[in-house]
Design an enzyme around this catalytic site. Structure first.
Site, PDB file in Angstrom:
ATOM      1  N   LYS A   1     -10.349 -31.476 -11.021  1.00  8.07           N
ATOM      2  CA  LYS A   1      -9.691 -32.725 -11.054  1.00  8.07           C
ATOM      3  C   LYS A   1      -8.827 -32.672 -12.555  1.00  8.07           C
ATOM      4  O   LYS A   1      -7.679 -33.410 -12.713  1.00  8.07           O
ATOM      5  CB  LYS A   1     -10.543 -34.188 -11.015  1.00  8.07           C
ATOM      6  CG  LYS A   1     -11.487 -34.057 -11.905  1.00  8.07           C
ATOM      7  CD  LYS A   1     -12.330 -35.438 -11.372  1.00  8.07           C
ATOM      8  CE  LYS A   1     -13.544 -35.489 -12.247  1.00  8.07           C
ATOM      9  NZ  LYS A   1     -14.448 -36.699 -11.831  1.00  8.07           N
TER      10      LYS A   1
ATOM     11  N   LYS B   1      13.207  -3.000   1.383  1.00  6.31           N
ATOM     12  CA  LYS B   1      14.209  -3.899   1.356  1.00  6.31           C
ATOM     13  C   LYS B   1      15.042  -4.009   2.527  1.00  6.31           C
ATOM     14  O   LYS B   1      15.397  -3.056   3.246  1.00  6.31           O
ATOM     15  CB  LYS B   1      14.927  -4.020   0.148  1.00  6.31           C
ATOM     16  CG  LYS B   1      14.223  -4.009  -1.128  1.00  6.31           C
ATOM     17  CD  LYS B   1      14.029  -5.486  -1.492  1.00  6.31           C
ATOM     18  CE  LYS B   1      12.757  -5.802  -2.689  1.00  6.31           C
ATOM     19  NZ  LYS B   1      12.303  -7.087  -2.697  1.00  6.31           N
TER      20      LYS B   1
ATOM     21  N   LYS C   1       5.454  -0.006  -0.654  1.00  5.97           N
ATOM     22  CA  LYS C   1       4.980  -1.345  -0.321  1.00  5.97           C
ATOM     23  C   LYS C   1       5.853  -1.983   0.442  1.00  5.97           C
ATOM     24  O   LYS C   1       7.088  -2.089   0.317  1.00  5.97           O
ATOM     25  CB  LYS C   1       4.404  -1.894  -1.450  1.00  5.97           C
ATOM     26  CG  LYS C   1       5.211  -2.978  -2.239  1.00  5.97           C
ATOM     27  CD  LYS C   1       4.777  -3.943  -3.205  1.00  5.97           C
ATOM     28  CE  LYS C   1       5.762  -4.719  -3.524  1.00  5.97           C
ATOM     29  NZ  LYS C   1       6.254  -5.741  -2.618  1.00  5.97           N
ATOM     30  N   ASP C   2       5.401  -2.902   1.467  1.00 10.02           N
ATOM     31  CA  ASP C   2       6.079  -3.953   2.217  1.00 10.02           C
ATOM     32  C   ASP C   2       6.557  -4.816   1.216  1.00 10.02           C
ATOM     33  O   ASP C   2       5.920  -5.028   0.228  1.00 10.02           O
ATOM     34  CB  ASP C   2       5.142  -4.569   3.399  1.00 10.02           C
ATOM     35  CG  ASP C   2       5.202  -3.576   4.405  1.00 10.02           C
ATOM     36  OD1 ASP C   2       5.916  -2.904   4.643  1.00 10.02           O
ATOM     37  OD2 ASP C   2       4.230  -4.190   5.416  1.00 10.02           O
ATOM     38  N   ASP C   3       7.936  -5.626   1.599  1.00  7.40           N
ATOM     39  CA  ASP C   3       8.116  -6.593   0.913  1.00  7.40           C
ATOM     40  C   ASP C   3       7.116  -7.670   1.152  1.00  7.40           C
ATOM     41  O   ASP C   3       6.499  -7.750   2.135  1.00  7.40           O
ATOM     42  CB  ASP C   3       9.420  -6.865   1.196  1.00  7.40           C
ATOM     43  CG  ASP C   3      10.459  -7.689   0.137  1.00  7.40           C
ATOM     44  OD1 ASP C   3       9.815  -7.816  -0.800  1.00  7.40           O
ATOM     45  OD2 ASP C   3      11.692  -8.009   0.405  1.00  7.40           O
TER      46      ASP C   3
ATOM     47  N   HIS D   1      -0.226  -9.624  -4.731  1.00 10.44           N
ATOM     48  CA  HIS D   1       1.309 -10.005  -4.922  1.00 10.44           C
ATOM     49  C   HIS D   1       1.128 -11.176  -5.651  1.00 10.44           C
ATOM     50  O   HIS D   1       0.335 -12.150  -5.009  1.00 10.44           O
ATOM     51  CB  HIS D   1       2.051  -9.979  -3.753  1.00 10.44           C
ATOM     52  CG  HIS D   1       3.558 -10.076  -4.002  1.00 10.44           C
ATOM     53  ND1 HIS D   1       4.306 -11.223  -4.218  1.00 10.44           N
ATOM     54  CD2 HIS D   1       4.398  -9.116  -4.087  1.00 10.44           C
ATOM     55  CE1 HIS D   1       5.475 -11.092  -4.405  1.00 10.44           C
ATOM     56  NE2 HIS D   1       5.991  -9.900  -4.461  1.00 10.44           N
TER      57      HIS D   1
ATOM     58  N   GLY E   1      13.211  -6.827 -10.658  1.00 14.45           N
ATOM     59  CA  GLY E   1      14.744  -6.517 -11.351  1.00 14.45           C
ATOM     60  C   GLY E   1      14.391  -5.113 -12.117  1.00 14.45           C
ATOM     61  O   GLY E   1      15.046  -4.849 -12.982  1.00 14.45           O
TER      62      GLY E   1
ATOM     63  N   GLY F   1      12.385  -2.473  -6.109  1.00 14.70           N
ATOM     64  CA  GLY F   1      13.201  -2.502  -4.576  1.00 14.70           C
ATOM     65  C   GLY F   1      14.523  -2.172  -4.858  1.00 14.70           C
ATOM     66  O   GLY F   1      15.133  -1.019  -4.736  1.00 14.70           O
TER      67      GLY F   1
END
Ligand code: 1AE
Length: 384
Positions: free
Chosen positions: A84, A133, A159-161, A250, A318, A340
């Protein structure tokens, strides 16, 4: 020793009192006084303020929580230390230590830096990872060609997106099967090993079975969106002996928490404790930048001596070949350079994009060799 949590609060007055109140409320107390006798009986379960310190505008305080108060999982530990309290906008959780008595429950990565390097047969340079991509809406043939192109340029891990889940056009089991056969073919012709991380997605209670199915189908690594499922989901997957492939964490959704918990804790220490082999996070250079001190703290947490294996930091988002020198300067060689757009956007295609990264690494390490693909990339993205 208990669980040690360090907090930052954006005030400098009455900090010791506030810390005492928090230590009490998150353990044996409540917002009002309990009878004295009752408090005495509960002394062993009380949180203890270990230290307080100040800067001009903020203060830090550290509280030790008795280990007896929690069960050995992230859910109870985070609820006790920052449950909390996380709803108080003036307080951030910035550091966290677990006692070695919890090492069996938080064993960390199965492979870590050395295990991944062994699998790939690469021990002397940063690893290069690329990201599929533009696969959403495309078919398996498109995916297979992208995989071949990336590997042809010398990529270590594809790797996969993170936004490519199990779907009718490119089902994840089919992706795993195709990945295994393309990687084997690549090894047969070049002698070079590679990994393909398939996104592990689907219902939370089915994750373990789905991971096992993907591995049986040929997945050589898994990509996991940790913060959409929770740290304990990663921890359980990493502890499972049948899940015998590296796990890439990720950072999707982690930004929803960085107002209250430091980047370095979320994407460094928690991820290492939860058992990922690689931790992806926004690099300090791009538009989605992690503050440099936080990014370097992730690097330091990833490598620090600990009961768990060191893991690989993956400064991402980027990234293009013009940034490789900065990455190696700031992160050293135990790093994964991940791109990517910086691969697929190369003017001569993805294979040339991958070659440009390998050439940039050679150049940054003072090795001589061809620079044709790098030169073409720098014409598009130079930072110098
Ligand atoms: C911080 C994660 C980066 C990521 O997952 C991703 O897809 C990056 O893509 P690029 O390299 O920015 O195109």
């Amino acid at each position: 020793m208990g669980i040690i949590a360090t907090y930052e609060i954006n005030r400098t007055d009455r900090v010791a009192d506030i810390a005492e109140k928090i230590a009490l409320e998150l353990t044996v107390g409540t917002w009002t006084d309990l009878p004295h006798l009752e408090r005495q009986q509960l002394q062993a379960y009380r949180g203890e303020v270990v230290s307080t310190s100040h800067t001009d505008a903020t203060s830090r305080f550290t509280i030790r929580y008795p280990i007896e108060n929690v069960s050995p999982d992230f859910s109870s530990i985070l609820t006790t230390t920052f449950g909390k309290l996380s709803l108080d906008d003036s307080v951030r959780l910035i550091d966290f230590e677990l006692p070695a008595s919890l090492s069996a429950d938080f064993p960390g990565a199965k492979f870590g830096v050395d295990g991944i390097r062994d699998q790939l047969g690469v021990d002397d340079r940063p690893l290069v990872m690329s990201i599929f991509k533009g696969v959403i809406g495309r078919d398996l043939q498109f995916l297979e060609q992208q995989l071949r192109d990336q590997l042809a340029g010398g990529i270590d891990i594809v790797k996969d997106d993170e936004i490519l889940y199990d779907n009718p056009l490119t089902p994840s089991l089919e992706r795993a099967r195709i990945g295994a056969s393309v990687i084997q073919e690549h090894f047969n012709t070049t002698g070079k090993r590679a990994l393909y991380a398939v996104t592990l997605s689907g219902p939370v209670f089915g994750l373990r079975d789905q991971a096992r199915r993907l591995i049986e189908a040929g997945a050589t690594a898994l990509l996991f969106n940790v913060y959409t499922y929770g740290l304990d989901a990663l921890r359980e997957l990493a502890k499972d002996p049948a899940i015998r492939v590296p796990i890439l964490a990720h950072p999707a959704f982690a930004g929803a928490l960085t107002g209250s918990i430091s980047h370095s804790l979320l994407l460094g220490k928690f991820i290492r404790l939860a058992g990922a082999d690689l931790t992806l996070f926004p690099s300090p250079y791009g538009s989605l930048a992690t503050p440099p001190d936080e990014a370097f703290a992730i690097r330091d947490f990833s490598a620090k001596p600990h009961w768990s294996k060191p893991i690989l930091p993956v400064p991402s988002a980027g990234i293009h070949p013009g940034l490789v020198e900065d990455i190696i300067r700031d992160f050293g060689t135990d790093v994964v350079i991940n791109a990517g757009g910086g691969i697929h956007g190369h003017p001569d295609g993805a294979a040339a994009g991958a070659r440009a990264f390998r050439q940039a690494i050679e150049q940054a390490l003072g090795q001589t060799g061809r620079t044709d693909a790098l030169d073409a990339a720098l014409k598009v993205w130079s930072t110098r």
